[in-house]
Design an enzyme around this catalytic site. Structure first.
Site, PDB file in Angstrom:
ATOM      1  N   GLU A  64       0.836  -1.215   0.000  1.00  0.00           N
ATOM      2  CA  GLU A  64       0.000   0.000   0.000  1.00  0.00           C
ATOM      3  C   GLU A  64       0.867   1.259   0.000  1.00  0.00           C
ATOM      4  O   GLU A  64       0.735   2.139   0.856  1.00  0.00           O
ATOM      5  CB  GLU A  64      -0.970  -0.023   1.181  1.00  0.00           C
ATOM      6  CG  GLU A  64      -1.875  -1.231   1.114  1.00  0.00           C
ATOM      7  CD  GLU A  64      -3.054  -1.202   2.075  1.00  0.00           C
ATOM      8  OE1 GLU A  64      -3.089  -0.358   2.979  1.00  0.00           O
ATOM      9  OE2 GLU A  64      -3.958  -2.040   1.897  1.00  0.00           O
TER      10      GLU A  64
ATOM     11  N   GLU B 229      -3.576  -9.227   0.009  1.00  0.00           N
ATOM     12  CA  GLU B 229      -4.152  -8.985   1.338  1.00  0.00           C
ATOM     13  C   GLU B 229      -5.666  -8.952   1.216  1.00  0.00           C
ATOM     14  O   GLU B 229      -6.199  -8.261   0.348  1.00  0.00           O
ATOM     15  CB  GLU B 229      -3.606  -7.659   1.891  1.00  0.00           C
ATOM     16  CG  GLU B 229      -3.981  -7.405   3.332  1.00  0.00           C
ATOM     17  CD  GLU B 229      -3.295  -6.159   3.889  1.00  0.00           C
ATOM     18  OE1 GLU B 229      -2.088  -5.946   3.634  1.00  0.00           O
ATOM     19  OE2 GLU B 229      -3.984  -5.391   4.568  1.00  0.00           O
TER      20      GLU B 229
HETATM   21  C1  GAL Z   1      -4.265  -2.683   5.188  1.00  0.00           C
HETATM   22  C2  GAL Z   1      -2.786  -2.618   5.525  1.00  0.00           C
HETATM   23  C3  GAL Z   1      -2.471  -3.462   6.742  1.00  0.00           C
HETATM   24  C4  GAL Z   1      -3.453  -3.183   7.818  1.00  0.00           C
HETATM   25  C5  GAL Z   1      -4.843  -3.453   7.323  1.00  0.00           C
HETATM   26  C6  GAL Z   1      -5.913  -3.273   8.360  1.00  0.00           C
HETATM   27  O1  GAL Z   1      -4.675  -1.660   4.394  1.00  0.00           O
HETATM   28  O2  GAL Z   1      -2.021  -3.081   4.453  1.00  0.00           O
HETATM   29  O3  GAL Z   1      -1.171  -3.187   7.176  1.00  0.00           O
HETATM   30  O4  GAL Z   1      -3.316  -1.861   8.200  1.00  0.00           O
HETATM   31  O5  GAL Z   1      -5.096  -2.574   6.271  1.00  0.00           O
HETATM   32  O6  GAL Z   1      -7.171  -3.498   7.787  1.00  0.00           O
END
Ligand code: GAL
Length: 808
Positions: free
Chosen positions: A424, A500
């Site tokens: 991100e 993710e």
């Molecule tokens: C994502 C990020 C993670 C964590 C997660 C929580 O956007 O990559 O590190 O913060 O959100 O939902």
């Protein structure tokens, strides 16, 4: 461990044999743990770098060490709840050691696997350097400053005082292992081998080995290099001749090729490991031996059909994890990591993403050995910051070296399949994303052309400037599950990975009804927030998620449908310290885990288990202690069966079958105390039965050790679960009794926890309140064998004792 010793013994014998062929005694590299008897002091101590500084009053400890985890939670710590509400600061470490006069012709290097962060190192008052990145491994050459035959002092300053510098709990200190490596002047360089398998079939595998050899003193002599491949039993299955090499330059690279016939291929089911042994000889004597792990496997990603390993399609079923080990903090412990992986394996996970930084090397060793596919990630930000004092501050100066060191350190691990150059990254939204992505990808490819590169894009569309750089082999989706199915149209011809997913939230054992109303819950605890509980608990029905994410079921339902969706990494396998998503103190750890911070599964664990494993599953929840008449939803996850019938106090509440893409079945009923019983059936035959009973008052404690035998190595751990039960042995689902621990024998309590995200009780203590009936005590062996007894007492409850044998 025994297997490892065994293989080392075999290597030793093999080397002994080789040595006996030559005239002189072999003296080769030695790698020692350099972790014992350090002195530590919290606070600034500029004089401590001097050799004659008196550290007698300092605390004596063994590394790895994380001082933050020893602190008290407070809203006032500048890391804030996002950093775990624990202290940072400056710490100093010193260690006195001697090197023998007989070694004055040797080279000595100190290796740090990771220091968080901004470490500076001195030896005998000489400054060796600074390393800002808290996750990178690095080394210094001690040789020019050593006093042979005398005492030497290494001093390390760690500065984690500027906060915030992380979006999650970092820990503070020398939290990973330290090694002292002694070599001959001619030796295999740091990360000096690169082993690849350019051709793999069931009949044969080509093993290409590139070896870098350093000769900093330009020693003269007749040098040769021989490379062997050993199988898991230590048999040599391929070897080169001892090839003559010229070492007239300080650094020389040699390329060799070997063939292994009928190789045993590496896979999650059978993580078969070979070892490559590099022998450097001078005038016929072995002067260095160096080992590199080797797993022979072949994989590819396909735009239409997804991921293939050794020619077979395979869905990547992964989790993201941060590096902390719950109550142990960031201080690395191999058994704690191994337990995490065992718990993940139990749910069917076959892949790990090292979000969002280089992991401890031991994690990759475990993944090699246990068979997990790793997406190895290097950065959470580039030049643009995410928190005020983060790595972006030193990006310009350090990113090239950190990235190169990271790739070189990890590229020989068979478990590593994918490189991620960032998570991100804010530059994805501006033109800067393109040149930086190109630069990083070029570094990666120059050091390892064999693995695909991705990045976690939370703007996963073709206009994303990181994607536009054209250097991503896999388009990495962070979230946006609604757009997965459109991928072949949005990104024609490209390959997909969900870097993710999910970000669902739950507190173990807490249930809010109705279970089928889904709440999106990222908001601050203020007027915008309507749905949360005042005590900051979050429902563990799979019915709460962040708005950018989804429930577990929402993402998995899509992911499982299409082969081109090669796989996913759930955010997260375990709850971690920091980043609580009700962004409010006293919440100080995350709610994202499928498993809580103490390692206790939440209910969705069994949804994945029912989908991702062949293990027969029937899991029903919630607990059965409610107000009479309350309408309660009972869920069941099951597999290997067509239907489940539920009974309350012997009376059937009906049979349910999953319809369409359902992943669970549900009954809604008014609560009555008694026994809830579920039966799963296939072809009318009972497969599994599960019962939950209304529990009475707390009556006794039950202790259950995950292992009752430990090794007396000063590190081994037993994780002891504490359960509060009624007089009939039923778990009391809301029990929050304060439990006191007494340990008899030579062991320590390394940490305590209960998985509650808002608990303010310290992790280093000999007491813990249970949360929803459960708690955890972690017992650590010393280096002495003993019979250790842990006794747990609590007012008004029958106590319990568990015995742990610690053996040499
Ligand atoms: C994502 C990020 C993670 C964590 C997660 C929580 O956007 O990559 O590190 O913060 O959100 O939902």
């Amino acid at each position: 461990m025994r297997q490892k010793l065994h293989s080392h013994l075999l290597l030793f014998l093999a080397l002994g044999l080789l040595a006996s062929c030559s005239t002189m005694q072999t003296s080769v590299r030695e790698r020692q743990e350099f972790t014992k008897n350090w002195a530590f002091s919290l606070g600034e101590n500029p004089q401590a770098k001097e050799t004659n500084f008196n550290d007698n009053q300092w605390r004596k400890l063994n590394l790895p060490h994380d001082w933050s985890i020893e602190g008290q939670f407070s809203e006032k710590h500048p890391a804030s709840y996002n950093g775990g509400a624990l202290p940072g600061g400056i710490g100093w470490y010193r260690k006195t050691f001697t090197v023998s006069e007989a070694d004055k012709d040797k080279l000595f290097f100190i290796y740090f696997d990771g220091v968080y962060h901004n470490s500076e190192v001195w030896v005998n008052g000489h400054y060796l350097g600074k390393r800002p990145n808290g996750y990178i491994s690095f080394r210094y050459d001690l040789t020019p400053h050593l006093k042979f035959g005398q005492e030497n002092v290494v001093a390390v300053k760690v500065d984690n005082s500027q906060q915030p510098n992380s979006r999650w709990y970092s820990g503070s200190g020398i939290y990973r292992n330290v090694w002292l490596v002694k070599t001959n002047p001619v030796h295999v360089a740091q990360y000096g081998t690169f082993v690849t398998t350019p051709e793999v079939s069931e009949q044969s595998a080509k093993v290409a080995v590139s070896t870098s050899i350093n000769n900093p003193r330009q020693q003269a002599g007749k040098f040769s290099l021989q490379t062997l491949v050993l199988d898991a039993e230590g048999n040599t299955v391929a070897k080169t001749d001892a090839e003559k090499i010229s070492l007239t330059n300080p650094a020389t690279e040699v390329k060799q090729e070997l063939t292994v016939t009928n190789p045993k291929l590496w896979s999650p089911e059978q993580p078969y490991l070979y070892r490559v042994v590099t022998l450097v000889q001078k005038d016929g004597n072995t002067i260095d031996n160096y080992e590199t792990p080797l797993g022979i496997r072949e994989f590819r990603f396909d735009a239409k059909e997804g991921f293939f390993l050794n020619g077979k399609p395979m869905k990547i079923l992964g989790v993201c994890n941060h590096h902390d080990l719950g109550a142990l903090g960031a201080a690395i412990n191999v058994r704690a990591l191994e337990r995490q992986l065992e718990i993940m394996r139990g749910m069917g996970v076959n892949a790990i993403r090292t979000s969002h930084n280089p992991p401890a090397p031991e994690l990759l060793d475990l993944c090699d050995r246990m068979g997990f596919i790793v997406m190895d990630e290097v950065f959470d930000m580039w030049k643009k910051s995410k928190t005020k004092f983060d790595y972006s501050q030193v990006w310009d100066e350090w990113h090239q070296q950190d990235l190169a060191d990271f790739i070189k350190r990890d590229r020989n691990h068979p478990s590593v399949f994918i490189w991620s150059i960032g998570n991100e990254i804010p530059e994805q939204w501006g033109p800067e994303g393109t040149p930086i992505a190109k630069e990083l990808a070029a570094i990666v490819k120059s050091l390892d052309p064999t693995r695909p590169i991705t990045a976690g894009l939370n703007e996963p569309y073709p206009h994303n400037s990181i994607f536009k750089a054209g250097v991503l082999d896999l388009v990495g989706f962070n979230y946006h599950h609604q757009d997965f199915e459109k991928f072949p149209q949005t990104f024609p011809g490209q390959k997909f990975i969900a870097t993710e997913t999910t970000s669902a939230l739950a507190t173990r054992g807490h249930y809010d009804m109705p279970s089928d109303s889904i709440r999106r819950w990222p908001y601050k605890w203020d007027e915008k927030f309507v749905d949360g509980n005042k005590d900051l608990t979050v429902s563990a029905y799979d019915n709460v998620s962040t708005p950018w994410g989804s429930t577990h079921e929402e993402t998995w339902k899509i992911m499982k449908k299409h082969p081109f969706l090669s796989g996913m990494f759930i955010w997260t396998g375990f709850d971690y310290l920091g980043e609580p998503t009700p962004y409010t103190f006293p919440a100080r750890s995350s709610y994202f885990g499928v498993v809580d911070l103490a390692g206790i599964p939440k209910d969705t664990y069994y949804m994945y288990q029912s989908e991702w494993t062949d293990k027969p599953v029937l899991h029903i929840f919630p607990h059965w202690n409610w107000e009479p008449g309350k309408i309660v939803d009972v869920w069941a996850y099951y597999n290997n069966a067509e239907e489940v019938e539920l009974f309350l106090n012997g009376k059937s509440l009906g049979t349910k079958k999953k319809q369409g893409d359902d992943l669970h079945v549900m009954w809604r009923l008014p609560f009555q105390p008694g026994t809830l019983r579920a039966v799963s059936r296939r072809n009318g035959q009972e497969v599994l039965t599960k019962e939950i009973k209304t529990a009475g008052a707390p009556a006794k404690i039950i202790l259950e050790a995950d292992r009752s035998q430990l090794k007396a190595d000063g590190k081994d751990l037993s994780f002891v679960t504490v359960r509060i039960v009624d007089k009939d042995g039923n778990l009391v689902p809301r029990a929050d009794n304060l439990v006191n621990f007494k340990l008899n024998g030579k062991a320590t309590i390394a940490g305590v926890d209960n998985g509650l995200q808002t608990s303010m009780e310290p992790f280093k203590a000999n007491y813990r309140s249970t949360f929803n009936g459960l708690a955890l005590a972690i017992i650590q062996a010393t280096e002495e064998a003993d019979t250790v007894k842990l006794t747990a007492t609590s007012e008004g409850l029958e106590p319990a004792t568990v015995v742990i044998q610690v053996k040499e």
